[in-house]
Enzyme design. Structure first.
Site, PDB file in Angstrom:
ATOM      1  N   ASP A 108       0.817  -1.211   0.000  1.00  0.00           N
ATOM      2  CA  ASP A 108       0.000   0.000   0.000  1.00  0.00           C
ATOM      3  C   ASP A 108       0.857   1.269   0.000  1.00  0.00           C
ATOM      4  OD1 ASP A 108      -2.836   1.029   0.650  1.00  0.00           O
ATOM      5  OD2 ASP A 108      -1.652   1.978   2.215  1.00  0.00           O
TER       6      ASP A 108
ATOM      7  N   GLU B  21       1.701  -0.319  -4.884  1.00  0.00           N
ATOM      8  CA  GLU B  21       0.801   0.774  -5.255  1.00  0.00           C
ATOM      9  C   GLU B  21       1.538   2.103  -5.156  1.00  0.00           C
ATOM     10  OE1 GLU B  21      -3.375   2.801  -3.731  1.00  0.00           O
ATOM     11  OE2 GLU B  21      -1.690   2.553  -2.389  1.00  0.00           O
TER      12      GLU B  21
HETATM   13  C1  GLC Z   1      -4.045   3.227  -0.396  1.00  0.00           C
HETATM   14  C2  GLC Z   1      -5.327   2.441  -0.258  1.00  0.00           C
HETATM   15  C3  GLC Z   1      -6.393   3.368   0.218  1.00  0.00           C
HETATM   16  C4  GLC Z   1      -6.017   3.903   1.564  1.00  0.00           C
HETATM   17  C5  GLC Z   1      -4.633   4.544   1.528  1.00  0.00           C
HETATM   18  C6  GLC Z   1      -4.085   4.724   2.912  1.00  0.00           C
HETATM   19  O1  GLC Z   1      -4.116   4.180  -1.371  1.00  0.00           O
HETATM   20  O2  GLC Z   1      -5.635   1.832  -1.477  1.00  0.00           O
HETATM   21  O3  GLC Z   1      -7.653   2.755   0.268  1.00  0.00           O
HETATM   22  O4  GLC Z   1      -6.943   4.864   1.992  1.00  0.00           O
HETATM   23  O5  GLC Z   1      -3.693   3.765   0.845  1.00  0.00           O
HETATM   24  O6  GLC Z   1      -3.688   3.509   3.450  1.00  0.00           O
END
Ligand code: GLC
Length: 580
Positions: A222, A296
């Site tokens: 994440d 991500e």
């Molecule tokens: C990422 C997740 C999202 C979350 C953020 C903070 O972008 O996909 O849903 O709010 O991280 O952890």
């Protein structure tokens, strides 16, 4: 001695090559546990609900489930604020339920991939509580800083600098126990961990090992490009202000008001990611399984590519958000080809591509592109080389649900304090529960009300109806998943053609195997498609999968120079004979 060394090297090479890299051409299905299946009637999805549905997912043909976080959490950001990385949130079940889920998944041959949230914990985490108390072990686990004296009010200390949270307003929150501010790049309940502290880096590697020991097949990582902030040592121990972006219409509370040069994409990030890859690789031999790692990072393409690794160290598979974000309902064949080519060109040689059609943070595929393009976009993500990532419900063409201000739960929307325009920032519409059937709450839950309301079209858009129909988005999706197993799609060459403004054709070619070609007509009207310019395709082709708007049935033989495709038809064809 020399022979022994050679033998050792040979043995190492052999063992490395024996482990099949299963994820090279995998379908990874993202489950948002809260909204997938509620087994105990409390209106919230849970682990037992997921376990119940694994056999169905196996039948669909998916290789792995990636579960959004199901760890202990006060749920300010619905699980992305983790209070204990080694416990299960009671509303989702118990560790025993998790172990059962793993057992069932193993039996069925479905891999389980977890969400790893390394940038921040919850402010209810024991680490944070102890850090606030300056416990020697945890004192430097987070980003702490003194406030700035407020010239107008000597009793008040302003936040240390102008940094803004992604969810709006200051990224700093005062903690009275510690007498300092802490950084939270997301909600107040998500304090940022301090990756300049080696103890934190080691602690977080142990979290990976904990779940790897339980047999998981990898992780989705994440918000990885937020891991590091600028080194304060370079600024006399202070965290400097970020420059103003000058973006139109942005106020000092908006994230886009600043250029985030000190809080994102710091150079130190990549080595940490490669270190995690090395932790995963500790388990390759032990489990005889190559572990998947997907990261991500919403950032510039050149920086995204660095997550793949460098010449000496392997890295992750960074999510392809260009595919997700650069295309829209106004994109036609040429733009689509350009977006595909971009990734394939910039991706370092020998790495694995991926195609992301949606996730729990983005408006649904059917809402972004229109329902008419659901088949085309699902097909594209499955036919292109590499990993297909499907967010739950995209295979049905589920649309964004309506969530009123009163029912809104997403902190990103709540923080707007704007009952009129909140929906522009809300991620709730994409998170409304899954549509299993046309019964109460779409078969998701027996509760009187569900944690988010159901999208109101569930009586018509649901899995049971699509399984029963002679043609449906789901049936097409399943057929194309089956085609993804063919050797040419697993590992063949790629030939992408914008045959005209409206027609995109994607061929996959592997000598000695049938050719596979996906074709889409993005126009409203019928087109007679001619694939003659794709010279390696034989004259006769067979329909392997036929989208809801197509008239040609599965199994029909067609001539490549004259294929009748009604508006919005997406077709997968294969050659009867082997290629090349
Ligand atoms: C990422 C997740 C999202 C979350 C953020 C903070 O972008 O996909 O849903 O709010 O991280 O952890």
């Amino acid at each position: 001695m020399r022979e022994f060394k050679l033998f050792l090297i040979a043995a190492m090479v052999a063992s490395a090559s024996c482990t099949d890299v299963w994820w090279k051409s995998a379908v990874v299905y993202q489950i948002y546990p809260r909204s997938f299946m509620d087994s105990n009637g409390d209106g919230i999805g849970d682990l037992n609900g997921i376990t119940q549905k694994l056999a169905y997912l196996k039948d669909t043909g998916i290789d792995a489930i990636w579960m959004s976080p199901m760890f202990l959490s006060p749920m300010y950001d619905f699980g992305y604020d983790i209070a204990d990385y080694r416990q299960i949130a009671p509303e989702y079940g118990t560790m025993k339920d998790f172990d059962e889920l793993m057992k069932t998944a193993k039996k069925l041959g479905i891999r389980v991939v977890l969400d790893y949230v390394p940038n921040h914990t919850s402010n209810e985490s024991e680490w944070f509580v102890k850090s606030a108390q300056r416990d020697p072990k945890y004192a430097d686990y987070y980003i702490w800083a003194h406030g700035k004296p407020d010239p107008k009010n000597p009793d008040y200390m302003e936040p240390p600098n102008n940094w803004i949270s992604i969810f709006r307003k200051s990224a700093w929150e005062y903690n009275a126990v510690r007498g300092q501010y802490y950084l939270h790049q997301f909600v107040i309940g998500q304090p940022d961990l301090n990756y300049r502290n080696e103890k934190v880096r080691e602690e977080m590697k142990d979290v990976l090992r904990f779940w790897l020991e339980k047999g998981v097949s990898g992780f989705r990582i994440d918000a990885v490009n937020m891991l590091f902030e600028v080194d304060p040592a370079k600024f006399d121990g202070r965290y400097p202000d970020e420059p103003l972006s000058g973006a139109r219409g942005k106020t000092p509370d908006d994230y886009d008001y600043l250029i985030h040069k000190y809080t994102r994409d710091q150079e130190e990030t990549y080595e940490v990611v490669y270190d995690w890859r090395a932790v995963l690789d500790e388990y390759t031999e032990k489990h005889n399984e190559s572990k998947i790692m997907m990261t991500e990072a919403y950032t510039e393409l050149a920086l995204v590519m660095k997550y793949y690794g460098n010449s000496t160290r392997p890295g992750s598979v960074p999510f392809n958000f260009n595919y997700l974000g650069d295309l829209s309902n106004k994109s036609y064949a040429r733009e689509m080809k350009k977006t595909i080519d971009l990734w394939m060109t910039y991706m370092p040689t020998g790495r694995v591509a991926n195609w992301v059609n949606g996730n729990h943070d983005q408006s649904r595929l059917a809402s972004r592109y229109g329902v008419k393009r659901v088949d085309a976009m699902n097909m594209l993500a499955l036919i292109l080389p590499g990993i297909t990532i499907t967010y739950q419900g995209e295979e049905l063409g589920m649309t964004d649900g309506f969530v009123s201000w009163k029912d809104t739960k997403d902190p990103q929307a709540c923080n707007t304090d704007d009952p009129v325009n909140y929906y522009k920032s809300s991620r709730d519409p994409t998170r409304t529960p899954y549509h299993w059937d046309a019964t109460k709450n779409a078969g998701f839950s027996s509760a009187a009300s569900t944690w988010l309301p159901m999208a109101d079209n569930y009586a018509t858009v649901n899995l049971a109806a699509q399984m029963a129909a002679s043609k449906s988005h789901y049936k097409f999706y399943k057929d194309v998943v089956a085609v993804k197993r063919l050797p040419a799609v697993r590992s063949g060459d790629l030939d992408v053609r914008a045959l005209c403004h409206y027609v995109l054709a994607v061929a996959r070619l592997l000598p000695g195997h049938p050719v596979v070609v996906g074709v889409m007509n993005l126009a409203d009207q019928q087109i007679a498609v001619d694939l003659s310019s794709m010279l390696l395709l034989p004259l006769q082709l067979q329909v392997e999968a036929s989208g809801v708007d197509c008239s040609l049935e599965k199994g029909t033989k067609v001539q490549k120079n004259n294929i009748t495709m009604p508006g919005h038809c997406a077709l997968v064809l294969s050659s009867v004979d082997n290629c090349c």
